[in-house]
Design a protein around this motif. Structure first.
Motif, PDB file in Angstrom:
ATOM      1  N   ALA A  19       0.812  -1.150   0.124  1.00  0.00           N
ATOM      2  CA  ALA A  19      -0.007  -0.154  -0.018  1.00  0.00           C
ATOM      3  C   ALA A  19       0.746   1.270   0.068  1.00  0.00           C
ATOM      4  CB  ALA A  19      -0.985  -0.090   1.132  1.00  0.00           C
ATOM      5  N   LEU A  20       1.901   1.183   0.808  1.00  0.00           N
ATOM      6  CA  LEU A  20       2.934   2.335   0.942  1.00  0.00           C
ATOM      7  C   LEU A  20       3.560   2.615  -0.599  1.00  0.00           C
ATOM      8  CD1 LEU A  20       4.332   1.981   4.471  1.00  0.00           C
ATOM      9  CD2 LEU A  20       2.571   3.778   3.457  1.00  0.00           C
ATOM     10  N   ALA A  21       3.850   1.624  -1.186  1.00  0.00           N
ATOM     11  CA  ALA A  21       4.619   1.632  -2.377  1.00  0.00           C
ATOM     12  C   ALA A  21       3.644   1.987  -3.494  1.00  0.00           C
ATOM     13  CB  ALA A  21       5.120   0.242  -2.776  1.00  0.00           C
ATOM     14  N   GLY A  22       2.351   1.413  -3.402  1.00  0.00           N
ATOM     15  CA  GLY A  22       1.345   2.335  -4.299  1.00  0.00           C
ATOM     16  C   GLY A  22       0.995   3.688  -4.164  1.00  0.00           C
ATOM     17  N   LEU A  23       1.339   4.195  -2.897  1.00  0.00           N
ATOM     18  CA  LEU A  23       1.003   5.604  -2.363  1.00  0.00           C
ATOM     19  C   LEU A  23       2.266   6.206  -3.213  1.00  0.00           C
ATOM     20  CD1 LEU A  23      -0.412   5.730   1.101  1.00  0.00           C
ATOM     21  CD2 LEU A  23      -1.200   6.806  -1.049  1.00  0.00           C
ATOM     22  N   ILE A  24       3.458   5.677  -3.009  1.00  0.00           N
ATOM     23  CA  ILE A  24       4.468   6.409  -3.724  1.00  0.00           C
ATOM     24  C   ILE A  24       4.413   6.538  -5.085  1.00  0.00           C
ATOM     25  CG2 ILE A  24       6.965   6.196  -4.116  1.00  0.00           C
ATOM     26  CD1 ILE A  24       7.388   5.159  -1.165  1.00  0.00           C
ATOM     27  N   LEU A  25       4.110   5.383  -5.803  1.00  0.00           N
ATOM     28  CA  LEU A  25       3.864   5.598  -7.320  1.00  0.00           C
ATOM     29  C   LEU A  25       2.681   6.683  -7.584  1.00  0.00           C
ATOM     30  CD1 LEU A  25       4.157   1.668  -8.129  1.00  0.00           C
ATOM     31  CD2 LEU A  25       5.889   3.601  -8.733  1.00  0.00           C
TER      32      LEU A  25
END
Length: 81
Positions: free
Chosen positions: A72-78
């Protein structure tokens, strides 16, 4: 007519320079932007829940919820970039 209005070409040609005209000309771009914004806000809202699940999972020795939080955090970064 002013020179500025004579030079308008492309998607805005023949449309008035108003919000309605801009939305009519660029509705796909505006729609994608709004969709990405809503997904980002949804992910931000779910982060505290995922943190709680990750803590509970780590205490029980299960790493799946921790990986979901990382995703989820990686998705937010993207999405944010």
């Amino acid at each position: 007519m002013s020179r500025l209005s004579e030079r308008r070409v492309g998607l805005m040609e023949g449309k008035p320079l108003t919000l309605r005209g801009l939305f009519a000309a660029f509705w796909p771009q505006v729609g994608v932007t709004w969709a990405m914004t809503l997904v980002e806000v949804g992910l931000f809202a779910v982060i505290p829940l995922l943190i709680g699940f990750a803590i509970d999972g780590l205490l029980a020795g299960d790493f799946l919820a921790f990986y979901q939080l990382g995703g989820a955090l990686a998705g937010l970064i993207l999405l944010g970039t």
